[in-house]
Design an enzyme around this catalytic site. Structure first.
Site, PDB file in Angstrom:
ATOM      1  CG  ASP A   8      -0.350   0.183   2.536  1.00 39.88           C
ATOM      2  OD1 ASP A   8       0.901   0.283   2.598  1.00 39.88           O
ATOM      3  OD2 ASP A   8      -1.090   0.258   3.538  1.00 39.88           O
ATOM      4  CB  CYS A  66       0.764  -2.538   4.770  1.00 38.87           C
ATOM      5  SG  CYS A  66       0.587  -3.622   6.196  1.00 38.87           S
ATOM      6  CB  THR A  68       2.013  -2.352  11.088  1.00 39.09           C
ATOM      7  OG1 THR A  68       0.803  -2.812  10.453  1.00 39.09           O
ATOM      8  CG2 THR A  68       1.781  -0.990  11.714  1.00 39.09           C
ATOM      9  CG  HIS A  99      10.417 -23.811  12.395  1.00 31.92           C
ATOM     10  ND1 HIS A  99      10.525 -23.521  13.735  1.00 31.92           N
ATOM     11  CD2 HIS A  99      11.563 -24.460  12.065  1.00 31.92           C
ATOM     12  CE1 HIS A  99      11.690 -23.981  14.191  1.00 31.92           C
ATOM     13  NE2 HIS A  99      12.335 -24.540  13.195  1.00 31.92           N
TER      14      HIS A  99
END
Ligand code: RB5
Length: 157
Positions: A8, A66, A68, A99
């Site tokens: 974004d 984005c 965060t 993992h």
């Protein structure tokens, strides 16, 4: 490796810098789905574009950015078969492959230096899934995905 990359407005700067860095490297061919400026947009639109390319097999994996990384993670992980991993350092990027068999790497554009993001992507790009006990856990995630599908269809009846 072919990688769809999307962001974004808050991830635009990091996306452009990553593409620039890998232009010299040439080990990743990026398919850039946007956004293409810092004009405000909604991150789910771009998460969807990247995820669709991963799920259709048009690309090997995806990268989402984005501000965060949280909104992109939430959105991408709504899609069955997507294992989107929000990572903040090289060790997490590596573990997300080993993992979790990460097929979408999510980065926090407002909290990540370009050099660190590049190091993380290089590790994420090359490390294989460890399998073994982790395979069993991914099978359990698939089981949850199947259960959720049934739950939704039962609700509709
Ligand atoms: C945009 O301002 C911001 O909310 C978005 O980039 C992201 O951080 C959401 O999780």
């Amino acid at each position: 490796m072919k990688v769809a990359i999307g962001c974004d407005h808050a991830g635009f700067g990091l996306k452009e810098a990553i593409k620039m860095e890998f232009r010299k490297d040439r080990t990743i061919e990026f398919v850039d789905v946007g956004t293409y400026s810092t004009e405000s947009v909604d991150y789910p639109d771009f998460a969807k574009k990247v995820v669709e390319k991963v799920l259709s097999g048009e690309v090997d994996r995806g990268i989402l950015i984005c501000g965060t990384g949280i909104g992109m993670s939430i959105t991408a992980n709504k899609f069955k078969g997507i294992r989107a991993t929000l990572c903040f350092n090289e060790e997490l990027a590596g573990l997300s492959r080993r993992h979790n068999d990460s097929n979408v790497l999510v980065l926090p554009g407002r909290f990540m230096e370009v050099s660190k993001a590049v190091r993380m992507i290089k590790i994420w790009q090359k490390l294989p899934f460890d399998g073994g006990r982790h395979e069993r856990r991914l099978e359990k995630i698939k089981e949850i995905e199947r259960h959720t599908e049934n739950f939704v269809s039962e609700e509709k009846q």
